[in-house]
Design a protein around this motif. Structure first.
Motif, mmCIF file in Angstrom:
data_model
loop_
_atom_site.group_PDB
_atom_site.id
_atom_site.type_symbol
_atom_site.label_atom_id
_atom_site.label_comp_id
_atom_site.label_asym_id
_atom_site.label_seq_id
_atom_site.Cartn_x
_atom_site.Cartn_y
_atom_site.Cartn_z
ATOM 1 N N ARG C 876 0.814 -1.219 0.000
ATOM 2 C CA ARG C 876 0.000 0.000 0.000
ATOM 3 C C ARG C 876 0.849 1.272 0.000
ATOM 4 O O ARG C 876 0.358 2.352 0.260
ATOM 5 C CB ARG C 876 -0.970 0.015 1.189
ATOM 6 N N ARG C 887 -5.969 5.439 -5.411
ATOM 7 C CA ARG C 887 -5.779 4.000 -5.429
ATOM 8 C C ARG C 887 -6.688 3.356 -4.393
ATOM 9 O O ARG C 887 -6.918 3.920 -3.335
ATOM 10 C CB ARG C 887 -4.310 3.648 -5.171
ATOM 11 N N PHE C 889 -7.713 -0.163 -2.190
ATOM 12 C CA PHE C 889 -7.119 -1.404 -1.692
ATOM 13 C C PHE C 889 -8.221 -2.389 -1.333
ATOM 14 O O PHE C 889 -9.238 -1.996 -0.761
ATOM 15 C CB PHE C 889 -6.267 -1.098 -0.458
ATOM 16 N N MET C 916 -3.966 -4.023 -4.596
ATOM 17 C CA MET C 916 -4.309 -2.648 -4.879
ATOM 18 C C MET C 916 -4.968 -2.602 -6.243
ATOM 19 O O MET C 916 -4.668 -3.420 -7.107
ATOM 20 C CB MET C 916 -2.994 -1.872 -4.888
#
Lengths: 443, 242, 1055
Positions: C876, C887, C889, C916
């Motif tokens: 991450r 982004r 996750f 991700m």
């Protein structure tokens, strides 16, 4: 210091070995229980995903990285005390360096758990190591996380070797005071140490050599860890001050942890004669010094953020003070900047209670310092629409406790198996025995 | 009485972390009513070998085609331990070598599409409706053909449940079209199918195997000065994973 | 221990080998099966998508759509580019796909929990109809608006059976029709051509959101908003109590005192009439402007200013919408027609002749009367088609009781809803993706609904059922057309104007002798839509390819016949807060609330999801002493609800606005029990002119509640905190199109660039990545972005983005690749709400790429920031380092019910926990289009890229443009050179591929750094930055930007 003989040293230092009393077993059992129970938290997280932790994007790093950095920091004091102080021939290192070094290794071992705990797919954590594979893929050597992998593993390897070398003469002492299977076991570990002049000659050369190798690592490992943050563009992270600031913080927290661990150890195992308040006083002074550096660094950070006139940077720093994480900031400032100041008073830094309480406060403070850097920066990123408030869950709490249980387990095993004070060096620091000692004569 | 202090030490050491855990904000578990509605998948921590995709015969299940939700961790492994058996022991050697049929007669979308395609039963029956299978009229007994006809059942039968021989993980996008149009021979990946009865896997199909081939093969001349560019494009992970 | 070195090495290597073997479990490839077709459909190619032109069946707008099917399943619905309104579908249209795969869909006809076969079900319906007729009870129909073939069939079926038809929708158009009858003598709805309107004055019409025909109006508005189109930026003035999607775009937000909208309209009309010397000015003689100003709280100067605006330039005045649905809503609409007449807009921006069509329209009063009769036992059979009376009618009407008194309730629904009881005969009509149908959008524009897949369940369309019942009842063939267009509350029927079908085609009856509804539709098109040129079969093939027949009728004008002015209603009196109910922009009147993605899609204004909330002003919050975690209790004479609140300056201080659409008692697992139904707060008051439900008539007592609030806003901070994120400039600046203007807001993100570096040939420390053929890029015009969320909806469906549920969304873990940032700045008239859709910016110097330890993300040759899921370990780090926070996750492996797996796009990997993901610029689409063009050895042309990505294709206002930057003649390349274009956080030198065009607002002063108003200190609800000091203006906002700005495309030098 009492008038001790070499024999007393052997007897006192080796006393904790071989006699596991109920208190020890109880503490060991408790640690194991806690480890198992909290270990289940990790299993739970692995099965259901990281969502069981409190992550609140854009806070993608939280307690785990905080704790990782915390333990890496703890792992600094050992090598510093054993290697740097060895090279500078500081006499006060003798009593504490063995346990401090063990602490380093166990702290790094604990820290090393956290990347695996933290990644989304722990079962692929091994991809972080470069090794030839059928996919023909390599790692990204530009990534600070890769540097981390190398820095931490190098540090771990070197400190373990350094630790093992330092142990050799003492293990020989253990070997000599036992019988049977145990004797054989320690015999293997002592690698044929007989204490001859020739052996001592080579030993000291090797020890000095490794001390020289280990010293720069003290600076490098936490510098590299700090680059995880400093290389990122996140406001509050992107700062050139991080490497020295992190190293100072690491030494600060490491020394505090040495006090926290060794104080009870010396009392429980009645090693006050060897781990003297004098040692702690030195550690406390080191803490006061590094704590000062830290306070200065905090100030510098704010100054730079203000002077840069970068609204994102300044926004983050103001948010740390006035935002929802104000209490983290307050805890950090109190524990790291204000609390150690009481050690300016000799009365406090030579007092067991004063030493212990403040060292604990520093440990807490240093954990919160990392939390402050990580959580509050991410929670107050560039885009105001992304601002959030992250707080941990019981899974993160459990895994944090697990790391302590894991660390203490190793430490407990260590004090039972290895001499926690360097016998040979204590003897070295003592007045050499005369052939006709006065008390011997009296007998 | 001496054990009391020890016992209390143990008690504190054990209970403190437990207390700390429980008193931490317990927001890790979703509210139970929601959990039934928003199920959170769990990770199968067993080795991949145990992972199989159960398939039932309901039409919905078949449509699902196992395209989805396959674990991103399921990689290409070794071929099944025993030789693959198919519902119909289709002899490739007979059709390709003896009868001289082209691969693309049946796998006709190989040059048009990502998938090479398994022919519809209809295509088999195009020829086989003319070939007796019951051993009468002096023809040899062909039990496999009987099976085919049972699957056909005048166009109303069930689809034949072929076992996938060359099975790539679902996160791999392999385009037959680009390879066939690029002049790659079927045998380069699928082995000497014309010598096989029921087709078996011979290649590892692993990523390194793909890359080896791409490293060796010279690129089509038509790319000319763009050969290097093509080579770089082929190294783009997104060519196969997306 | 005798262990020499050799032995040691031997044993060590052995041990290593053993460990290695043990660890390398040689995983076998799991066994999977391939199931080929038994008989392959003719044009099927496995893995290749099939496209069906169809009509969106989610509401009566009947927008043209294209369904993409893969292996026999529709996996995507998008706007039909061939349709008159071109690209774009609203969120509700996109989520029609979710409805089709809903896990709650019934298997077939159901009653009392038992499944029936269709024959038995139809038999039952026929018997019930016969029994009702025999008993002298009425057979009634309560349904949504229906146009096209179904409307025709219903008309004939209704005549033959004596069907009592009520077509009523909550927030429907009955008051507008009544107003048009009052103003023009014809009950019809004009088309508003916004593209040419330089000034738009709206009295609450949600023409960018939930209004019917919003697609067309959105497109027109966005065209008028674009300075490049006509050299002006349209000025939007909104008069309504609460800023919704539409009013958020307003340049002047004028919320009058509750209940005084009509007074405002009349006052403006009077002032405007004076200005243009309106011939019929006598009509307005009695209007007292200063009294209106006094009553409404809008100053006389302001009213005068508005009157000047609308008379000076081409303007359009829009009638009221849900926010202004008071007891005089039809009067208000009539006055807007008058206003349009005064401004000379009729026939120009307000046109007739190509009216929007809704089929038969009834008023709320009709529905209420029907239910009253039902309660009295006068209804034998009640058909419910799409309507949900128990939910949509005020609680006071006790619709459930009425339904219980009906002999047989036949409900056409795919899944049970609030109105379904065990006694209901539930007949699933199937999704609009599975059956035939059509829609009549405007005169001459017909869309054809074609099935894109076989029905997932045993369903039959409503038309098929009606034909079947007609056959069983042996209904006589009808003799003449007998449609009822519009009825008013008093039950009197207004004959509709025959405006739908080309007048050249005779209106013969269709009859019931058709084997299926498909044949019926075809036959009707043959008789009523076909122009008779050529052969029908050829024409029909063309229609099926295009998705309809699109020959819009010519615009015409109608003379205004308004004879008298309506009386002014009393203002909504009381010391408490006026209650305003507005429909959810994601599921309208609540009919789509069992669609999880629709529930999860954040509301454009509050950015909340999965529930209801009330909007109140920050001052109200302060006055009530509310904490962030508190709920509020809203109490009226009729009922009370407790719900969370959203503090926004976009609502009047004396108003509480509650979202409508949630609060169901039974609509399936995703919608049941979420939020509250605000209709339980109002009595069944109606608008006098039309019998429409008046929702904006009462005041409610708002008090603090101890219940913990379940409200959460996805957008963290209310304001931009002085940061230049969603940048706006003044409209004048946008029109003038300055280049390199010093002090312009448009260079906010460009750091000062030293010319000397250019001279030294130093452009950047980092080398530009190699982009040999393509540099994919995207331009997003914030000027016309309304934040509606259609891009998010399309993206979710195209890219298999899961929904995660309220609990996870609350923790910010929603997986949507597009985050709609919403900022509310300013207050009062100059309320400034801005949206910024942020997805992966595909930076050339992406901060995320460098930090990934395993190279799971990298920059590819097409300029894309690639993300390889199966390589991702999940550190991450990339997400932390992304300044745009785009982004996502996978905190868990998100799963959804079995039936919903069928709608997944097989071209996109489904992600598992621990990896991700992020926007890929729809890499599967760019790859596929590159693949096709490679076959002919050509570079993909700009035209094929412009609307390629799901978001660009979905955007109703065409704000998103995709393209290849290497093509300097491409649209994106040109947009990148527009002076309004800026790179978000460009000072970080990320060189993103996505760039934004600043919003143009009329109330911003020209040239001022107007990106925000940091001094504005309204408390930010849900903000972590409570009390964060406003630290002043950024100082780097005013650099003298070089002519070739650093980072501008002109500087985009590449190898």
């Amino acid at each position: 210091m009492k008038n001790l003989t070499y024999k007393d040293v052997n007897k006192d230092v080796l006393r904790p070995l071989f006699t596991p009393d109920y208190a020890y077993l109880g503490v060991l059992g408790a640690t194991l229980t806690v480890l198992v129970v909290t270990g289940l938290c990790w299993l739970y997280q692995m099965v259901y995903g990281l969502g069981v932790a409190g992550y609140h994007p854009p806070v993608f790093w939280g307690v785990y990285i905080t704790t990782f950095v915390f333990w890496i920091g703890i792992g600094h004091a050992g090598t510093l005390i054993s290697a740097v102080l060895f090279l500078t021939r500081s006499r006060w290192r003798t009593g504490v360096y063995r346990a401090a070094e063990a602490m380093t290794i166990f702290a790094v071992m604990t820290a090393a758990l956290f990347p695996a705990i933290h990644v989304g797919r722990a079962w692929y954590a091994y991809w972080l190591f470069p090794y030839p594979n059928q996919r023909q893929l390599w790692q990204n050597f530009k990534s600070p996380l890769m540097w981390d992998v190398f820095a931490v593993s190098t540090y771990f390897t070197v400190s373990t070797i350094f630790f093992a070398i330092g142990l050799v003469p003492d293990i020989a002492s253990v070997r000599d005071s036992t019988t049977g299977f145990t004797k054989k076991l320690y015999g293997v570990m002592a690698m044929g140490w007989r204490g001859t002049d020739r052996q001592w000659h080579h030993y000291m050369a090797a020890y000095g050599f490794f001390a020289a190798i280990a010293t720069p690592l003290v600076l490098s490992v936490h510098s590299v860890v700090s680059w995880d943050f400093a290389m990122a563009d996140t406001p509050g992270w992107h700062s050139t001050i991080f490497p020295p600031y992190f190293v100072a913080g690491a030494i600060f927290s490491g020394c505090a942890m040495v006090i926290t661990l060794m104080l009870p150890l010396s009392i429980l195992f009645k090693l006050e004669d060897y781990i003297h308040v004098w040692h702690f006083e030195h550690l406390a002074k080191l803490c006061v010094f590094t704590g000062g550096i830290l306070t200065y660094a905090y100030g510098t950070e704010y100054y730079v953020a203000w002077y840069s006139d970068n609204q994102y940077e300044w926004g983050t720093f103001m948010d740390r003070v006035y935002g929802k994480y104000w209490w983290v900031f307050a805890v950090m400032v109190f524990c790291n900047c204000i609390a150690p100041l009481v050690w300016w008073f000799k009365k406090v830094r030579t007092n067991y209670v004063g030493l212990f309480v403040v060292s604990l406060i520093i440990n807490v403070g240093m954990w919160f310092e990392r939390f402050n850097i990580i959580a509050s920066s991410l929670a107050h990123n560039f885009d105001p629409a992304g601002w959030v408030y992250y707080y941990p869950t019981w899974v993160e709490g459990g895994i944090l406790v697990m790391s302590f249980a894991w660390f203490f387990l190793w430490f407990l095993l260590f004090v039972k198996i290895m001499p926690s004070v360097a016998i040979a060096e204590v003897k070295e620091a003592m007045r050499p025995p005369l052939k006709y000692e006065p008390e011997h004569a009296a007998k | 009485m001496r054990s009391l202090p020890r016992a209390s030490v143990v008690f504190v050491l054990v209970s403190a972390p437990l207390w700390a855990m429980s008193s931490c904000a317990t927001n890790a578990i979703a509210n139970p009513a929601d959990e039934a509605i928003f199920p959170i998948g769990s990770k199968n921590l067993l080795p991949n070998a145990v992972v199989d995709m159960p398939m039932s015969a309901s039409p919905l299940e078949i449509d699902k085609m196992t395209f989805f939700n396959e674990d991103l961790s399921v990689a290409v492994g070794a071929p099944p331990a025993e030789a693959i058996t198919q519902p119909i022991a289709f002899p490739h050697s007979l059709h390709v070598k003896d009868l001289g049929m082209d691969c693309q007669y049946c796998h006709s979308s190989a040059r048009k599409e990502v998938h090479a395609g398994v022919p519809p039963t209809q295509l088999c029956m195009g020829c086989h409706s003319l070939i007796a299978s019951d051993g009468k009229d002096g023809n040899p007994d062909r039990p496999e053909l009987e099976k085919l006809k049972a699957f056909w059942a005048d166009g109303k039968g069930d689809p034949i449940r072929w076992v996938k021989v060359h099975d790539l993980p679902d996160y791999v996008y392999f385009s037959h079209k680009r390879h066939v149009l690029g002049g790659v021979q079927c045998q380069e990946c699928h082995g000497q199918v014309q010598e096989m009865g029921v087709a078996q896997r011979v290649a590892s199909l692993q990523m390194g195997w793909c890359l080896d081939c791409h490293a060796q093969h010279s690129l089509d001349d038509s790319y000319g000065t763009q050969q290097e560019l093509r080579r770089s494009e082929l190294k783009d992970c997104w060519t196969c994973h997306k | 221990m005798d262990l020499n070195r050799r032995d040691f090495l031997k044993s060590a290597s052995l041990a290593t080998a053993a460990t290695a073997t043990a660890c390398t479990i040689d995983a076998r490839t799991p066994i999977e099966h391939v199931l080929p077709y038994v008989q392959m459909p003719e044009d099927e190619l496995p893995g290749t998508a099939t496209y069906f032109s169809t009509a969106c069946g989610e509401c009566a707008s009947g927008c043209g759509a294209v369904a993409r099917a893969k292996e026999g399943r529709v996996v995507m619905v998008e706007g039909n580019p061939d349709w008159t309104e071109g690209h774009g579908l609203c969120t509700r249209g996109h989520f029609g796909l979710v409805g089709a795969y809903s896990p709650e869909r019934v298997e077939g006809p159901v009653t009392g929990g038992a499944n029936l076969d269709w024959d038995t079900a139809l038999q039952r319906v026929a018997e019930a109809v016969k029994a009702a007729q025999a008993a002298g009870k009425s057979v009634a129909w309560l349904g949504n608006y229906r146009t096209g073939s179904l409307d025709t069939l219903l008309g004939e079926f209704g005549t033959a059976t004596g069907l009592r038809r009520v077509h009523w929708e909550a927030f429907g158009v009955e008051s507008l029709l009544a107003a048009s009858r009052a103003a023009f003598g014809v009950a019809t709805l004009p088309t508003y051509e916004l593209a040419n309107a330089q000034v738009i004055l709206s009295f609450g019409m949600d023409f960018l959101g939930t209004a019917y025909g919003a697609m067309g109006m959105s497109k027109g508005w966005s065209s008028a908003k674009n300075p490049a189109n006509g050299g002006f930026v349209t000025r939007l003035v909104c008069v309504e109590p609460r800023a919704g999607v539409t009013a958020a775009q307003s340049d002047h937000f004028l919320p009058p005192n509750p209940g005084t909208e009509l007074a405002v309209a009349l006052a403006i009309a009077k002032l405007a009439a004076d200005k243009v010397k309106y011939p019929n000015a006598a009509l307005l003689a009695a209007v007292d402007v200063s009294a209106a100003a006094q009553a409404s709280g809008i100053s006389e100067e302001k009213l005068n200013e508005v009157a000047v605006w609308i008379t000076d330039k081409a303007s359009v005045i829009l009638p009221g919408g849900p926010a202004n649905a008071g007891t005089s809503s039809s009067d208000l609409a009539a006055v807007t027609y008058l206003l349009n007449d005064i401004c000379g807009n009729i026939g120009k921006t307000v046109v007739f002749g190509k009216e929007q069509s809704y089929g038969t329209v009834s008023a709320y009063a009709d529905a209420k009367a029907l239910l009253d009769d039902a309660r009295a036992g006068k209804v034998g059979v009640l058909f419910i088609d799409g309507a949900n009376p128990v939910y949509n009618l005020p609680a006071e009407d006790k619709a459930a009781e009425a339904l219980a008194a009906v002999g047989l309730v036949v409900q056409f629904a795919n899944e049970p809803d609030d109105s379904t009881t065990p006694a209901t005969l539930l007949l699933p009509p199937g999704s609009s993706l599975e059956g035939w149908g059509d829609a009549n959008v405007t005169s001459g524009v017909h869309t054809l609904q074609q099935p894109g897949m076989t029905p997932l369940k045993l369903s039959r369309t409503v038309g098929d059922v009606l034909l079947g019942v007609a056959k069983l009842l042996a209904l006589p063939e009808p003799s003449a057309r007998s449609n009822v267009e519009f009825s008013v509350g008093d039950g009197s029927v207004v004959p509709g104007s025959e405006v739908y079908t080309p007048s050249t085609v005779a209106q013969q009856p269709m009859g019931f002798a058709h084997e299926s509804f498909r044949v019926y539709v075809q036959e009707r098109w043959k008789r009523r839509v076909w122009d008779g040129v050529g052969t029908f079969d050829t024409w029909w093939v063309g229609v099926r390819q295009k998705g309809g027949s699109f020959n819009p009728a010519a615009a015409s004008a109608l003379p205004l016949t308004l004879a008298a002015l309506p009386a002014l209603p009393a203002a909504i009196a009381g010391a408490e807060l006026a209650l305003c109910i507005f429909p959810s922009s994601n599921f309208g009147d609540g009919r789509y609330s069992n669609r999880p993605w629709a529930q999860e899609l954040p509301d454009p204004i509050s950015t909340s999801s999965w529930g209801s909330w009330a909007e109140i002003h920050p001052k109200t919050v302060a006055a009530l002493g509310l904490r962030e975690t508190d709920s509020i209790k809203v109490k009226t004479a009729v009922g009370e609800v407790t719900l969370g609140y959203f503090a926004t300056p976009g609502v009047r201080e004396d108003t509480v606005a509650i979202v409508y659409g949630n609060g169901h008692t039974n609509v399936g697992r995703y919608g049941t029990g979420r939020g509250v139904n605000p209709l339980s707060l109002i009595s069944s008051a109606v608008d006098g002119g039309s019998g429409a439900l008046a929702t904006y008539t009462t005041r409610a007592a708002v008090t603090r509640s101890d219940v913990t609030s379940d409200f959460f806003a996805l957008s963290g901070n209310l304001t931009m905190d002085g940061r230049p994120v969603a940048v706006a400039c003044s409209a004048d600046e946008a029109v003038a199109q300055p280049t390199g203007k010093a002090g312009s807001v448009l260079h906010l993100h460009e750091p000062e660039w030293d010319k000397r570096l250019d001279d030294a040939n130093i452009h950047d420390f980092f080398p530009e990545p190699q982009h040999p053929t393509y540099r994919f890029a995207m331009a997003i015009d914030l000027n016309s972005c309304t934040g509606c969320g259609a891009c998010i909806a399309a993206c979710a469906l195209e890219n298999n983005i899961p929904f995660v549920g309220p609990d996870q969304v609350r923790r910010g873990r929603g997986m949507s690749w597009i985050r709609m940032d919403r900022f509310i700045e300013g207050e009062g008239e100059h309320l400034d709400i801005r949206h910024l859709p942020s997805m992966c910016q595909h930076c050339s110097h992406a901060p995320c790429e460098g930090v990934c330890p395993v190279l799971a993300t990298y920059h590819n040759l097409d300029g894309l920031n690639a993300m390889i899921y199966n390589r991702c370990v999940g550190t991450r780090y990339c997400a932390n380092n992304c300044p745009y926070t785009v982004r996502r996750f996978n905190y868990h492996t998100w799963t959804w019910p079995e039936s919903m797996y069928l709608m997944l796009n097989p071209d996109v990997s489904v992600r598992e926990m621990g990896v991700m993901e992020k926007c890929t610029y729809c890499v599967q689409r760019t790859r596929s289009v590159k693949d096709s063009w490679r076959d002919v050895h050509e570079t993909v042309p700009d035209k094929a890229l412009e609307k390629l990505t799901a978001c660009a294709s979905a955007c109703p206002t065409q704000s998103i443009t995709f393209g290849n930057l290497k093509d300097s003649a491409g649209t994106v390349s040109k947009l990148f050179l527009n002076p309004r274009t800026y790179t978000l956080f460009g000072e970080l030198n990320t060189k993103p591929g996505t760039r934004y065009l600043a919003k143009a607002r009329h109330h911003l002063a020209g040239g001022a750094p107007a990106h925000g108003s940091p001094a504005h200190g309204s408390p930010a609800h849900g903000s972590p930055a409570h009390g964060a000091p406003a630290h002043g203006e950024p100082t780097h906002g005013l650099p003298a930007a070089p002519e070739s700005g650093h980072g501008s495309p002109a500087e985009h030098k590449e190898g």
